[in-house]
Design an enzyme around this catalytic site. Structure first.
Site, PDB file in Angstrom:
ATOM      1  N   HIS A   5       0.693  -1.183   0.053  1.00 13.55           N
ATOM      2  CA  HIS A   5      -0.477  -0.033  -0.048  1.00 13.55           C
ATOM      3  C   HIS A   5       0.899   1.535  -0.004  1.00 13.55           C
ATOM      4  CE1 HIS A   5       0.622  -0.723   4.856  1.00 13.55           C
ATOM      5  NE2 HIS A   5       0.809   0.527   4.720  1.00 13.55           N
ATOM      6  N   ARG A   9      -1.756  10.803   4.753  1.00 18.69           N
ATOM      7  CA  ARG A   9      -1.984  11.436   5.581  1.00 18.69           C
ATOM      8  C   ARG A   9      -3.383  12.111   5.537  1.00 18.69           C
ATOM      9  NH1 ARG A   9       3.447  11.452   7.060  1.00 18.69           N
ATOM     10  NH2 ARG A   9       3.322  10.156   9.444  1.00 18.69           N
ATOM     11  N   GLU A  56      -4.119   3.552   1.841  1.00 13.59           N
ATOM     12  CA  GLU A  56      -3.910   3.838   3.284  1.00 13.59           C
ATOM     13  C   GLU A  56      -4.601   5.137   3.899  1.00 13.59           C
ATOM     14  OE1 GLU A  56      -1.647   3.596   7.679  1.00 13.59           O
ATOM     15  OE2 GLU A  56      -1.031   1.840   5.675  1.00 13.59           O
ATOM     16  N   ASN A  60      -4.933  11.042  12.112  1.00 16.81           N
ATOM     17  CA  ASN A  60      -4.265  11.212  12.866  1.00 16.81           C
ATOM     18  C   ASN A  60      -5.627  12.349  13.804  1.00 16.81           C
ATOM     19  OD1 ASN A  60      -2.210  10.343  12.950  1.00 16.81           O
ATOM     20  ND2 ASN A  60      -0.867  11.214  11.426  1.00 16.81           N
ATOM     21  N   HIS A  74       2.182  11.825  -7.097  1.00 19.06           N
ATOM     22  CA  HIS A  74       1.109  11.654  -7.261  1.00 19.06           C
ATOM     23  C   HIS A  74       1.184  10.017  -7.338  1.00 19.06           C
ATOM     24  CE1 HIS A  74       3.379  10.622 -11.571  1.00 19.06           C
ATOM     25  NE2 HIS A  74       3.030  10.219 -11.682  1.00 19.06           N
ATOM     26  N   GLU A 122      -2.939  11.142 -11.095  1.00 24.13           N
ATOM     27  CA  GLU A 122      -2.493  10.581 -12.391  1.00 24.13           C
ATOM     28  C   GLU A 122      -3.405   9.969 -13.273  1.00 24.13           C
ATOM     29  OE1 GLU A 122       0.868  10.576 -16.512  1.00 24.13           O
ATOM     30  OE2 GLU A 122       1.558   9.774 -14.239  1.00 24.13           O
TER      31      GLU A 122
END
Length: 127
Positions: A5, A9, A56, A60, A74, A122
């Site tokens: 993965h 964030r 993923e 936070n 990207h 993209e």
């Protein structure tokens, strides 16, 4: 070895999940809160994690925005028709930041969309 993965964030997890699932057509594969660490992870993708790489999304708790920096480039997605993909993304209230067309110094048709946190996606036309 295989790629599992890529982690991004995000400032608003629900908004990001909605973008990747409703605008780009991925599926929410799993989501888990980690109260002790004050974060939530959500895994999204086009196929199960056992079959291919996914994204993923890490939220936070209490953080609503991140500085993008200049190292990350990207995420790339193969699409059968980049022009139509742009139309479809716009129809689902997604943001296109580079219209479909041949890339500079080449013939490959590409376009770029942007997710709610500013990450670039993209779209590469593959016939």
């Amino acid at each position: 070895m295989r790629l599992l993965h890529t982690m991004l964030r995000v400032g608003d997890l629900d908004r990001s999940i909605a973008f990747y699932t409703e605008v780009l057509g991925m599926r929410l594969l799993r989501r888990q809160d980690y109260p002790e660490g004050k974060f939530t992870l959500a895994f999204i993708g086009y196929q199960d994690e056992s079959e291919g790489a996914v994204i993923e999304l890490t939220h936070n708790w209490g953080v609503t925005a991140y500085e993008m920096g200049n190292a990350f480039g990207h995420i790339a997605l193969a699409v059968p028709d980049a022009y139509r993909a742009c139309d479809d993304i716009r129809a689902r209230s997604g943001k296109i930041v580079r219209e479909a067309g041949p890339m500079k110094h080449g013939n490959t048709v590409i376009a770029f969309a942007e997710d709610p946190d500013g990450y670039k996606i993209e779209l590469i036309q593959r016939n």
